[in-house]
Design an enzyme around this catalytic site. Structure first.
Site, short mmCIF file in Angstrom:
data_model
loop_
_atom_site.label_atom_id
_atom_site.label_comp_id
_atom_site.label_asym_id
_atom_site.label_seq_id
_atom_site.Cartn_x
_atom_site.Cartn_y
_atom_site.Cartn_z
N THR A 132 120.60 28.29 51.84
CA THR A 132 119.20 28.19 52.51
C THR A 132 118.35 29.62 52.80
OG1 THR A 132 118.05 27.89 54.60
CG2 THR A 132 120.39 27.95 54.60
N ASP A 133 117.04 29.91 52.78
CA ASP A 133 116.49 31.29 53.27
C ASP A 133 116.66 31.49 54.88
OD1 ASP A 133 114.99 29.03 54.58
OD2 ASP A 133 113.03 30.02 53.61
N GLU A 134 117.18 30.37 55.63
CA GLU A 134 117.40 30.64 56.95
C GLU A 134 118.64 31.50 57.16
OE1 GLU A 134 117.14 26.88 59.26
OE2 GLU A 134 115.96 25.95 57.77
N TYR A 158 123.19 26.10 62.44
CA TYR A 158 123.29 25.50 61.00
C TYR A 158 122.94 26.89 60.17
CZ TYR A 158 120.97 24.72 56.63
OH TYR A 158 120.51 24.59 55.41
N LYS A 162 125.72 28.17 57.10
CA LYS A 162 125.61 28.37 56.04
C LYS A 162 125.62 30.02 55.40
CE LYS A 162 123.99 25.87 53.21
NZ LYS A 162 124.61 24.82 52.26
P1 NAD Z 1 121.26 16.22 53.58
O1 NAD Z 1 121.58 16.32 54.78
O2 NAD Z 1 120.14 15.34 52.98
O3 NAD Z 1 122.38 15.98 52.51
C1 NAD Z 1 124.00 16.37 52.59
C2 NAD Z 1 124.76 15.51 51.84
O4 NAD Z 1 126.13 16.25 51.91
C3 NAD Z 1 125.06 14.12 52.45
O5 NAD Z 1 124.90 13.18 51.24
C4 NAD Z 1 126.11 13.88 53.28
O6 NAD Z 1 126.93 12.68 53.07
C5 NAD Z 1 127.11 14.88 52.26
N1 NAD Z 1 128.33 15.66 52.93
C6 NAD Z 1 128.19 16.20 54.36
N2 NAD Z 1 129.42 16.61 54.63
C7 NAD Z 1 130.12 16.27 53.53
C8 NAD Z 1 131.54 16.80 53.37
N3 NAD Z 1 132.44 17.11 54.35
N4 NAD Z 1 131.94 16.20 52.06
C9 NAD Z 1 131.12 15.89 51.03
N5 NAD Z 1 130.07 15.32 51.30
C10 NAD Z 1 129.31 15.83 52.66
O7 NAD Z 1 120.81 17.71 52.98
P2 NAD Z 1 119.98 18.26 51.84
O8 NAD Z 1 118.61 18.53 52.72
O9 NAD Z 1 120.03 17.50 50.77
O10 NAD Z 1 120.74 19.77 51.65
C11 NAD Z 1 121.50 20.13 50.49
C12 NAD Z 1 122.00 21.32 50.36
O11 NAD Z 1 120.77 22.21 50.32
C13 NAD Z 1 122.52 21.98 51.87
O12 NAD Z 1 123.56 22.76 51.56
C14 NAD Z 1 121.46 22.76 52.45
O13 NAD Z 1 122.09 23.69 53.23
C15 NAD Z 1 120.74 23.26 51.28
N6 NAD Z 1 119.35 23.46 51.65
C16 NAD Z 1 118.36 22.46 52.13
C17 NAD Z 1 117.06 22.86 52.29
C18 NAD Z 1 116.21 21.75 52.78
O14 NAD Z 1 115.02 22.18 52.93
N7 NAD Z 1 116.65 20.56 52.92
C19 NAD Z 1 116.52 23.91 52.00
C20 NAD Z 1 117.53 24.86 51.39
C21 NAD Z 1 118.86 24.84 51.17
P1 TYD Z 2 112.69 20.86 60.12
O1 TYD Z 2 112.30 19.84 59.07
O2 TYD Z 2 113.64 20.64 61.06
O3 TYD Z 2 113.34 22.25 59.32
P2 TYD Z 2 113.87 23.68 59.41
O4 TYD Z 2 114.25 23.81 61.16
O5 TYD Z 2 115.13 23.69 58.50
O6 TYD Z 2 112.75 24.64 58.96
O7 TYD Z 2 111.52 21.89 60.90
C1 TYD Z 2 110.71 22.31 60.06
C2 TYD Z 2 109.63 22.83 61.30
O8 TYD Z 2 109.13 21.89 61.88
C3 TYD Z 2 110.61 23.66 62.18
O9 TYD Z 2 109.81 24.88 62.73
C4 TYD Z 2 110.69 22.76 63.50
C5 TYD Z 2 109.41 22.05 63.40
N1 TYD Z 2 109.13 20.43 63.72
C6 TYD Z 2 108.60 19.95 64.74
O10 TYD Z 2 107.40 20.84 65.28
N2 TYD Z 2 108.65 18.59 65.21
C7 TYD Z 2 109.62 17.93 64.51
O11 TYD Z 2 109.77 16.79 64.98
C8 TYD Z 2 110.42 18.28 63.75
C9 TYD Z 2 111.80 17.72 63.35
C10 TYD Z 2 110.54 19.89 63.37
#
Ligand code: NAD
Ligand code: TYD
Length: 354
Positions: A132-134, A158, A162
């Protein structure tokens, strides 16, 4: 065969669905099926011999050893993680367990398998870590977008977990020569997004007539990328990325949260107007801010474009419309993934601002 971990979650499942649709190469999908993993998302692959699902933990070395020996993947794409910032504030333990210890155990299992491969297969093998960019922390208004050169300054449990996993992946390359690639992507949105994250939560709450909780002043900025574009970037990096390198992934779509929420409301006003004819924006409720809330993320994705020729296919306007339309016809998927206990905590934590 490739091994995908976390392939029943939001991005992993989109990746698996796209992979199976676009390639003859089978996928072994290892997912623990936490609250975020959902096999219903993969229902269209039932009976498809190019998708093998195994429920299990990336930290289970015995299981990994067995799966790697049996299926002999040529690559691993690691999506498995705990992924939600609010949950990491609520309970960071699982984040350390999966994102840090789990990644470490996975790297060790993969290293054991990889080091015993014949030379040609060893050279062709890839471990792609999805991050992630975070990890770069929070930007000020005037700062340029994150490049791959930015310092790691994670602020939430989180992002710290990461960041730790990214460092482990880097070290396994430098120390043991494991052929790794890392991608750092901005906020994703699209189909199958768990309704705890901003965009799906706003859609689902709006339709249910519930408040739309905006944290703090709603002026925090996130940089949004349609999930299918993230998946195409990962495929491109897997195919052509330079070993040991990291690639930022983003679509140059910086938006303040309040603008996102208003856009969702306006699309719903158009596509499914409220029964009383009033705008959904009336449901917007400013609530207490998230502790340690990062103010701004923004990705400079020029390296990926310049070196590997990747570009997103969707603009924010096309992607958000597709997303809202998807949620309008997938009410049952949403109902099946909602979890009562967690919502109670969120509602207690984020009370309406006085
Ligand atoms: P998500 O929470 O929707 O899915 C995570 C999946 O991993 C789930 O299916 C869960 O069952 C599985 N999992 C959790 N712990 C596990 C373990 N110990 N062993 C095997 N499986 C396990 O997450 P996502 O949004 O699909 O994100 C996927 C990846 O991308 C993550 O690594 C996250 O950090 C990264 N990422 C997410 C975003 C975003 O905006 N969602 C952006 C950048 C990077
Ligand atoms: P989120 O979807 O949780 O992603 P991340 O924290 O990883 O960026 O949140 C996106 C942005 O939206 C973040 O600045 C928090 C804000 N947010 C709200 O304002 N209300 C909400 O109910 C949620 C879930 C997030």
């Amino acid at each position: 065969m490739i091994l995908v971990t976390g392939g029943a979650g939001f991005i992993g499942a989109n990746f698996v669905l796209d992979w199976v649709a676009g390639s003859d190469e089978p996928v072994l999908n290892l997912d623990k099926l936490t609250y975020a993993g959902n096999l219903e998302t993969l229902a269209s692959l039932n009976g498809n011999t190019r998708h093998v699902f195994v429920q299990g933990d990336i930290g289970d070395s015995q299981l990994l050893g067995k799966l790697l020996a049996e299926h002999k993947p040529r690559a691993v794409v690691n999506f498995a993680a705990e992924s939600h910032v609010d949950r990491s504030i609520h309970g960071p333990g699982d984040f350390i367990e999966t994102n840090v210890v789990g990644t470490f155990r996975l790297l060790e299992s993969v290293r054991g398998y990889w080091s015993a491969l014949p030379e040609a297969e060893k050279a062709a093998f890839r471990f792609l870590h999805v991050s992630t960019d975070e990890v770069y922390g929070s930007l000020k208004k005037e700062d340029p977008a994150f490049t791959e050169e930015n310092k790691y300054e994670p602020n939430s449990p989180y992002s710290a977990s990461k960041a730790a996993s990214d460092h482990l992946v880097r070290a396994w390359h430098h120390t043991y020569g494991l052929p790794v690639l890392t991608t750092n992507c901005s906020n994703n949105y699209g189909p199958y997004h768990f309704p705890e994250k901003l965009i799906p939560l706003m859609i689902v709450n709006a339709l249910a007539g519930k408040p739309l909780p905006v944290y703090g002043d709603g002026m925090q900025v996130r940089d949004w990328l349609y999930v299918k574009d993230h998946c195409s970037a990962i495929r491109r990096v897997l195919e052509a990325g330079k070993l040991g390198e990291t690639y930022n992934v983003g679509g140059w779509n910086e938006k303040p949260n309040i603008e996102i929420v208003k856009t969702v409301c306006a699309l719903l006003d158009e596509l499914k107007p409220r029964a009383d004819g009033k705008p959904y924006a009336e449901q917007i409720t400013y609530v207490t801010d998230r502790p340690g809330h990062d103010r701004r993320y923004a990705i400079d994705a020029r390296k990926l474009e310049r070196e590997l020729g990747w570009k997103p296919a969707e603009t924010f306007e096309t992607g958000i419309r597709k997303t809202v339309e998807w949620y309008l016809v997938h009410g049952e998927w949403v109902r099946n993934v909602q979890s009562g206990a967690y919502r109670e905590w969120v509602e207690k934590q984020y009370k309406a601002a006085p």
